[in-house]
Design a protein around this motif. Structure first.
Motif, PDB file in Angstrom:
ATOM      1  N   PRO A   1     -27.210  13.002 -30.873  1.00 22.35           N
ATOM      2  CA  PRO A   1     -26.181  12.274 -31.371  1.00 22.35           C
ATOM      3  C   PRO A   1     -26.008  12.443 -32.919  1.00 22.35           C
ATOM      4  O   PRO A   1     -26.748  12.945 -33.587  1.00 22.35           O
ATOM      5  CB  PRO A   1     -26.749  10.902 -31.092  1.00 22.35           C
ATOM      6  CG  PRO A   1     -27.948  11.359 -30.169  1.00 22.35           C
ATOM      7  CD  PRO A   1     -28.179  12.393 -30.362  1.00 22.35           C
ATOM      8  N   THR A   2     -24.848  12.200 -33.505  1.00 19.48           N
ATOM      9  CA  THR A   2     -24.301  12.307 -34.610  1.00 19.48           C
ATOM     10  C   THR A   2     -24.235  10.892 -35.300  1.00 19.48           C
ATOM     11  O   THR A   2     -24.038  10.921 -36.610  1.00 19.48           O
ATOM     12  CB  THR A   2     -23.211  13.327 -35.157  1.00 19.48           C
ATOM     13  OG1 THR A   2     -22.234  12.953 -33.991  1.00 19.48           O
ATOM     14  CG2 THR A   2     -23.739  14.809 -34.568  1.00 19.48           C
ATOM     15  N   ARG A   3     -24.092   9.899 -34.548  1.00 20.15           N
ATOM     16  CA  ARG A   3     -23.855   8.614 -34.910  1.00 20.15           C
ATOM     17  C   ARG A   3     -24.938   7.600 -34.186  1.00 20.15           C
ATOM     18  O   ARG A   3     -25.280   7.887 -32.887  1.00 20.15           O
ATOM     19  CB  ARG A   3     -22.320   8.212 -34.641  1.00 20.15           C
ATOM     20  CG  ARG A   3     -21.444   8.961 -35.423  1.00 20.15           C
ATOM     21  CD  ARG A   3     -21.428   8.522 -36.943  1.00 20.15           C
ATOM     22  NE  ARG A   3     -20.520   9.152 -37.822  1.00 20.15           N
ATOM     23  CZ  ARG A   3     -20.564   9.109 -39.060  1.00 20.15           C
ATOM     24  NH1 ARG A   3     -21.404   8.290 -39.801  1.00 20.15           N
ATOM     25  NH2 ARG A   3     -19.537   9.773 -39.967  1.00 20.15           N
ATOM     26  N   GLN A   4     -25.052   6.668 -34.743  1.00 18.71           N
ATOM     27  CA  GLN A   4     -25.993   5.668 -34.151  1.00 18.71           C
ATOM     28  C   GLN A   4     -25.472   5.036 -32.774  1.00 18.71           C
ATOM     29  O   GLN A   4     -25.904   4.645 -31.863  1.00 18.71           O
ATOM     30  CB  GLN A   4     -26.376   4.399 -35.125  1.00 18.71           C
ATOM     31  CG  GLN A   4     -27.484   4.812 -35.853  1.00 18.71           C
ATOM     32  CD  GLN A   4     -28.133   3.636 -36.437  1.00 18.71           C
ATOM     33  OE1 GLN A   4     -27.681   2.654 -36.519  1.00 18.71           O
ATOM     34  NE2 GLN A   4     -29.382   4.002 -37.165  1.00 18.71           N
ATOM     35  N   THR A   5     -24.114   5.144 -32.785  1.00 19.07           N
ATOM     36  CA  THR A   5     -23.186   4.403 -31.786  1.00 19.07           C
ATOM     37  C   THR A   5     -23.420   5.432 -30.339  1.00 19.07           C
ATOM     38  O   THR A   5     -23.048   5.007 -29.465  1.00 19.07           O
ATOM     39  CB  THR A   5     -21.854   4.525 -31.922  1.00 19.07           C
ATOM     40  OG1 THR A   5     -21.463   5.697 -32.435  1.00 19.07           O
ATOM     41  CG2 THR A   5     -21.506   3.199 -33.116  1.00 19.07           C
ATOM     42  N   GLU A   6     -23.768   6.705 -30.481  1.00 16.16           N
ATOM     43  CA  GLU A   6     -23.912   7.584 -29.652  1.00 16.16           C
ATOM     44  C   GLU A   6     -25.507   7.270 -28.899  1.00 16.16           C
ATOM     45  O   GLU A   6     -25.640   7.899 -27.815  1.00 16.16           O
ATOM     46  CB  GLU A   6     -23.976   8.927 -30.000  1.00 16.16           C
ATOM     47  CG  GLU A   6     -22.439   9.135 -30.541  1.00 16.16           C
ATOM     48  CD  GLU A   6     -22.300  10.840 -31.146  1.00 16.16           C
ATOM     49  OE1 GLU A   6     -23.416  11.488 -30.858  1.00 16.16           O
ATOM     50  OE2 GLU A   6     -21.488  10.847 -31.814  1.00 16.16           O
ATOM     51  N   TYR A   7     -26.301   6.476 -29.335  1.00 18.45           N
ATOM     52  CA  TYR A   7     -27.627   6.189 -28.883  1.00 18.45           C
ATOM     53  C   TYR A   7     -27.327   5.098 -27.761  1.00 18.45           C
ATOM     54  O   TYR A   7     -27.527   3.854 -27.980  1.00 18.45           O
ATOM     55  CB  TYR A   7     -28.719   5.553 -29.823  1.00 18.45           C
ATOM     56  CG  TYR A   7     -29.269   6.677 -30.444  1.00 18.45           C
ATOM     57  CD1 TYR A   7     -30.352   7.359 -30.223  1.00 18.45           C
ATOM     58  CD2 TYR A   7     -28.402   7.277 -31.730  1.00 18.45           C
ATOM     59  CE1 TYR A   7     -30.923   8.334 -30.917  1.00 18.45           C
ATOM     60  CE2 TYR A   7     -28.903   8.394 -32.602  1.00 18.45           C
ATOM     61  CZ  TYR A   7     -30.341   9.017 -32.087  1.00 18.45           C
ATOM     62  OH  TYR A   7     -30.639   9.978 -32.970  1.00 18.45           O
ATOM     63  N   VAL A   8     -26.745   5.465 -26.532  1.00 20.28           N
ATOM     64  CA  VAL A   8     -26.503   4.423 -25.672  1.00 20.28           C
ATOM     65  C   VAL A   8     -27.484   4.658 -24.381  1.00 20.28           C
ATOM     66  O   VAL A   8     -28.325   5.818 -24.131  1.00 20.28           O
ATOM     67  CB  VAL A   8     -24.961   4.751 -25.058  1.00 20.28           C
ATOM     68  CG1 VAL A   8     -24.263   4.636 -26.399  1.00 20.28           C
ATOM     69  CG2 VAL A   8     -24.851   6.126 -24.531  1.00 20.28           C
ATOM     70  N   CYS A   9     -27.034   3.672 -23.106  1.00 19.59           N
ATOM     71  CA  CYS A   9     -27.996   3.740 -22.070  1.00 19.59           C
ATOM     72  C   CYS A   9     -27.764   5.083 -21.161  1.00 19.59           C
ATOM     73  O   CYS A   9     -26.486   5.464 -21.086  1.00 19.59           O
ATOM     74  CB  CYS A   9     -27.712   2.559 -21.140  1.00 19.59           C
ATOM     75  SG  CYS A   9     -28.392   2.481 -19.394  1.00 19.59           S
ATOM     76  N   PRO A  10     -28.666   5.900 -20.779  1.00 19.40           N
ATOM     77  CA  PRO A  10     -28.206   7.176 -20.145  1.00 19.40           C
ATOM     78  C   PRO A  10     -27.894   6.887 -18.587  1.00 19.40           C
ATOM     79  O   PRO A  10     -27.715   7.885 -17.816  1.00 19.40           O
ATOM     80  CB  PRO A  10     -29.803   7.787 -20.140  1.00 19.40           C
ATOM     81  CG  PRO A  10     -30.723   6.482 -20.183  1.00 19.40           C
ATOM     82  CD  PRO A  10     -30.226   5.547 -20.823  1.00 19.40           C
ATOM     83  N   ILE A  11     -27.948   5.666 -17.946  1.00 25.31           N
ATOM     84  CA  ILE A  11     -27.424   5.343 -16.765  1.00 25.31           C
ATOM     85  C   ILE A  11     -25.901   5.666 -16.665  1.00 25.31           C
ATOM     86  O   ILE A  11     -25.324   5.255 -17.436  1.00 25.31           O
ATOM     87  CB  ILE A  11     -27.841   4.052 -16.196  1.00 25.31           C
ATOM     88  CG1 ILE A  11     -29.204   3.734 -16.235  1.00 25.31           C
ATOM     89  CG2 ILE A  11     -27.397   3.752 -14.867  1.00 25.31           C
ATOM     90  CD1 ILE A  11     -30.030   4.534 -15.253  1.00 25.31           C
ATOM     91  N   GLU A  12     -25.683   6.411 -15.664  1.00 20.68           N
ATOM     92  CA  GLU A  12     -24.121   7.053 -15.497  1.00 20.68           C
ATOM     93  C   GLU A  12     -23.197   5.752 -15.014  1.00 20.68           C
ATOM     94  O   GLU A  12     -23.808   4.809 -14.311  1.00 20.68           O
ATOM     95  CB  GLU A  12     -24.112   7.946 -14.174  1.00 20.68           C
ATOM     96  CG  GLU A  12     -22.707   8.266 -14.185  1.00 20.68           C
ATOM     97  CD  GLU A  12     -22.355   9.365 -13.087  1.00 20.68           C
ATOM     98  OE1 GLU A  12     -21.491  10.047 -12.906  1.00 20.68           O
ATOM     99  OE2 GLU A  12     -23.696   9.794 -12.560  1.00 20.68           O
ATOM    100  N   GLY A  13     -22.449   5.670 -16.028  1.00 19.32           N
ATOM    101  CA  GLY A  13     -21.361   4.420 -15.780  1.00 19.32           C
ATOM    102  C   GLY A  13     -21.685   3.234 -16.732  1.00 19.32           C
ATOM    103  O   GLY A  13     -20.941   2.279 -16.747  1.00 19.32           O
ATOM    104  N   CYS A  14     -22.784   3.217 -17.252  1.00 17.59           N
ATOM    105  CA  CYS A  14     -23.253   2.000 -17.945  1.00 17.59           C
ATOM    106  C   CYS A  14     -22.638   2.289 -19.514  1.00 17.59           C
ATOM    107  O   CYS A  14     -21.764   1.501 -19.982  1.00 17.59           O
ATOM    108  CB  CYS A  14     -24.845   1.757 -18.038  1.00 17.59           C
ATOM    109  SG  CYS A  14     -25.195   0.450 -19.002  1.00 17.59           S
ATOM    110  N   GLY A  15     -23.366   3.147 -20.234  1.00 18.71           N
ATOM    111  CA  GLY A  15     -22.886   3.239 -21.840  1.00 18.71           C
ATOM    112  C   GLY A  15     -23.343   2.115 -22.783  1.00 18.71           C
ATOM    113  O   GLY A  15     -22.624   2.252 -23.929  1.00 18.71           O
ATOM    114  N   GLY A  16     -24.348   1.334 -22.328  1.00 14.36           N
ATOM    115  CA  GLY A  16     -24.473   0.160 -23.287  1.00 14.36           C
ATOM    116  C   GLY A  16     -25.293   0.638 -24.575  1.00 14.36           C
ATOM    117  O   GLY A  16     -26.036   1.504 -24.441  1.00 14.36           O
TER     118      GLY A  16
END
Length: 677
Positions: free
Chosen positions: A180-195
């Motif tokens: 990741p290059t932004r903090q917003t890219e630290y998301v849930c790894p479950i496919e389809g979630c992206g929280g």
């Protein structure tokens, strides 16, 4: 029927009349009357009370026929008998059998209790099942489906904000792949979630190094304005990379209860305004050790006791060079041509000058040259320090922190580049290693021959306090940092008596070591040992010496090993008057024809040791036996047969002597030393 009517008839009759009255009505007269329980079903209305009405009518009829007191008494007795008969009939009636109903009620109660217990068990099993399902969900990673132990919940596997459960290894692998290059890219790894993950989730799932990268991205996001935050980014002024987001502070936040006890950098208590500023803007860096700073002006260390504006003014103002108190007094420029005024200014600065040979121009030059000496408050303590301090102004512009009257200045302790020729680098802001209270710049200092710098007053106090225990020790002569003897021109006269005492005991210890012998094989004197080629220092470490109360000379008091066995170092009260050397306690013993009574030694009265205490004017004690006095093991209370014994081979004194319990003089220690040599 009504019993009240019959009682009213005989209300006025006395007991004798009632007892003598014959019975008028026999019980058979009312037996033919129909009882209510034998009448079957009772009709409704007034007819339901038929038998009662008939009986009452019969009694009233009899009452009307009574014409004498005797007849009334007979009627009363009849009424009593009727009452007794009816009461017996009522009590003899059989009650209805309710046992069957009671059994049914018990069965119903048991059935209800069993049903309630069954429902409780079912609810407990259901709750246990739900809890196990919850734990199973909490410890199972939804990516790799690995099941973790209960202890790893919250560490090895976590529930993130979106509700999914992720383990640390899966998220580490996910982050390594995506970079990741932004903090917003630290998301849930479950496919389809992206929280989006919360910072605490990222900290718990990633190693410290990866989390530092996450924090660094947060700093970048705030710097370029892409981060959605209302706080202010504050970076450590040491440029270590550490930063923190300072949220908008609440001005009404309550101050801590101890804020009135805080002291500022100026030595004064904090004002409420300064305390609030400290609470809102003081931060401590987590990377730089012992670094605190102001988040508003980035001053480090934090200006405790001042706001940023107040500290800026305080920094530019004059301060006492000893206590940092702000000084408002300045030189009156309009009186710079007044010779007497200029002389008074120099005297106030504690500057040494010849008042008679100084011209106006030279006085004006001295006033300008000694301007740093103006930084002196009027406190008596600071005035006294100024009288002892050197009044020289160094080439760098700083005042010398040395002692007044020394032939050579101490040198600047504030400019590190000027200490290049010194083996030991010293800073004026360092604490004195003797008092550990004030910085070196807060009092005149001296530099010892070993290179270490201390407050002059602290060195003098350390030397004059001598040793603290009973036995003579020489820690008061040693530098606290390198343990060498303290030597400097300013303390020559003060340290001289201590050095002479050291030399006297060193000579005595060497003689004693030669007298006892057996030390050549000591491991401490072998190559690599602590006292290699230093037999005198080894002897001083081995033997104990005391200062005689009468002659003020040191005398031998036994081995230190005896003190260790008796509990050396323990705090105990002792009488200085009991420390008497052998010569002063000779008690009529013959003096040595060569050395007099100076080196006369006595044996301890109670054991085979050299005496170091003389008590009651009659008894010699070694230190070990003297310590036992006043306890259950008091040696003076023991019988002679209970005292320690020895043989010529086992006696450490190697001198024939009577049994313990008798005073015995060992003789001249110097002569015995020469004979063994």
């Amino acid at each position: 029927w009504s019993r009240t009517s019959a009682w009213k008839v005989v209300e006025t009759m006395n007991q004798d009349e009632l007892d003598d009255a014959p019975v008028l009505v026999e019980m058979e007269e009312i037996e033919h009357l129909e009882r209510p329980e034998q009448a079957g079903t009772q009709p409704d209305g007034p007819e339901a009370c038929g038998p009662s009405v008939e009986l009452e009518a019969s009694l009233l009829n009899l009452l009307q026929k009574c014409s004498t007191i005797e007849e009334l008494g007979q009627l009363l007795n009849a009424v009593h008998k009727i009452n007794s008969y009816l009461d017996e009939e009522l009590s003899s009636r059989s009650c209805p059998d309710l046992s069957a109903d009671e059994d049914m009620a018990r069965r119903l109660q048991h059935e209800l209790e069993d049903e309630d217990l069954r429902l409780q068990n079912e609810r407990q099993k259901e709750n246990s099942r739900l809890f196990q399902d919850f734990l199973e969900q909490e410890r199972t990673c939804q990516v790799c489906e690995t099941k973790f132990d209960d202890a790893e919940i919250g560490h090895g596997v976590q529930q993130i904000d979106c509700g999914h459960h992720i383990c640390a290894s899966c998220y580490k692998h996910f982050v390594d792949e995506r970079q990741p290059t932004r903090q917003t890219e630290y998301v849930c790894p479950i496919e389809g979630c992206g929280g989006l993950l919360h910072q605490m989730n990222v900290k718990g799932l990633l190693p410290p190094d990866d989390f530092d990268k996450y924090v660094a991205l947060q700093i970048l996001d705030i710097d370029d304005g892409s981060a959605n935050t209302t706080g202010k980014l504050v970076k450590c002024p040491m440029n270590c990379g550490w930063a923190v987001i300072m949220e908008a502070s609440n001005q009404d936040r309550q101050l801590p209860p101890h804020w009135k006890k805080m002291i500022g950098v100026d030595g004064k208590p904090l004002s409420e305004e300064a305390a609030r500023h400290r609470m809102m803007y003081r931060f401590r860096c987590r990377k730089c050790p012992n670094t605190d700073f102001c988040a508003e002006c980035l001053a480090s260390p934090y200006h405790n006791g001042f706001t940023c504006e107040g500290f800026a003014k305080y920094s530019k103002s004059r301060k006492c060079r000893f206590c940092d108190v702000q000084i408002t007094r300045t030189v009156n420029r309009e009186r710079m041509k007044d010779v007497s005024y200029l002389q008074r200014v120099l005297r106030d600065r504690m500057y040494d000058f010849n008042q008679r040979s100084q011209s106006l121009a030279s006085l004006q030059h001295l006033v300008q040259l000694t301007d740093p000496l103006t930084n002196l408050c009027e406190a008596p303590e600071c005035q006294q320090k100024a009288k002892q301090s050197c009044c020289c102004i160094l080439p760098c512009g700083h005042v010398c922190l040395g002692l007044r009257g020394e032939g050579e200045c101490l040198g600047c302790l504030q400019c590190e580049e000027l200490q290049a020729g010194q083996e030991v680098k010293v800073n004026g802001s360092d604490l004195c290693s003797i008092c550990w209270v004030e910085e070196l710049r807060c009092a005149p200092c001296i530099r010892l021959e070993c290179g270490h710098v201390f407050h002059y007053s602290c060195v003098v106090s350390k030397i004059k306090n001598l040793w603290s225990g009973v036995r003579i020790t020489f820690g008061f002569l040693e530098c606290p940092l390198c343990k060498k003897h303290m030597k400097a021109k300013a303390i020559e006269d003060i340290v001289k008596p201590g050095l002479e005492l050291y030399q006297a005991i060193l000579t005595k210890a060497e003689q004693r070591l030669a007298l006892e012998g057996g030390h050549k094989d000591a491991p401490e004197l072998q190559p690599g040992g602590r006292y290699h080629k230093q037999p005198g220092v080894y002897a001083m470490h081995k033997f104990a010496y005391y200062l005689c109360y009468k002659c003020k000379q040191p005398y031998f008091g036994g081995h230190r090993s005896c003190e260790v066995a008796a509990g050396v170092g323990e705090e105990r009260q002792f009488d200085e008057r009991e420390k008497i050397c052998g010569g002063c306690s000779a008690m009529g013993a013959a003096a040595c024809p060569k050395h007099g009574t100076e080196a006369i030694e006595y044996k301890c009265k109670f054991c085979c040791s050299v005496a170091s205490w003389f008590c009651w004017g009659t008894t010699h004690f070694c230190d070990s036996c003297h310590r036992k006095q006043g306890t259950a093991e008091s040696m003076s209370r023991k019988a002679q047969k209970d005292l320690p014994t020895c043989t010529p081979k086992t006696c450490p004194l190697r001198v024939p002597h009577p049994k313990n319990g008798t005073e015995f003089v060992l003789g001249c220690q110097i002569c015995r030393s020469e004979s063994f040599c």
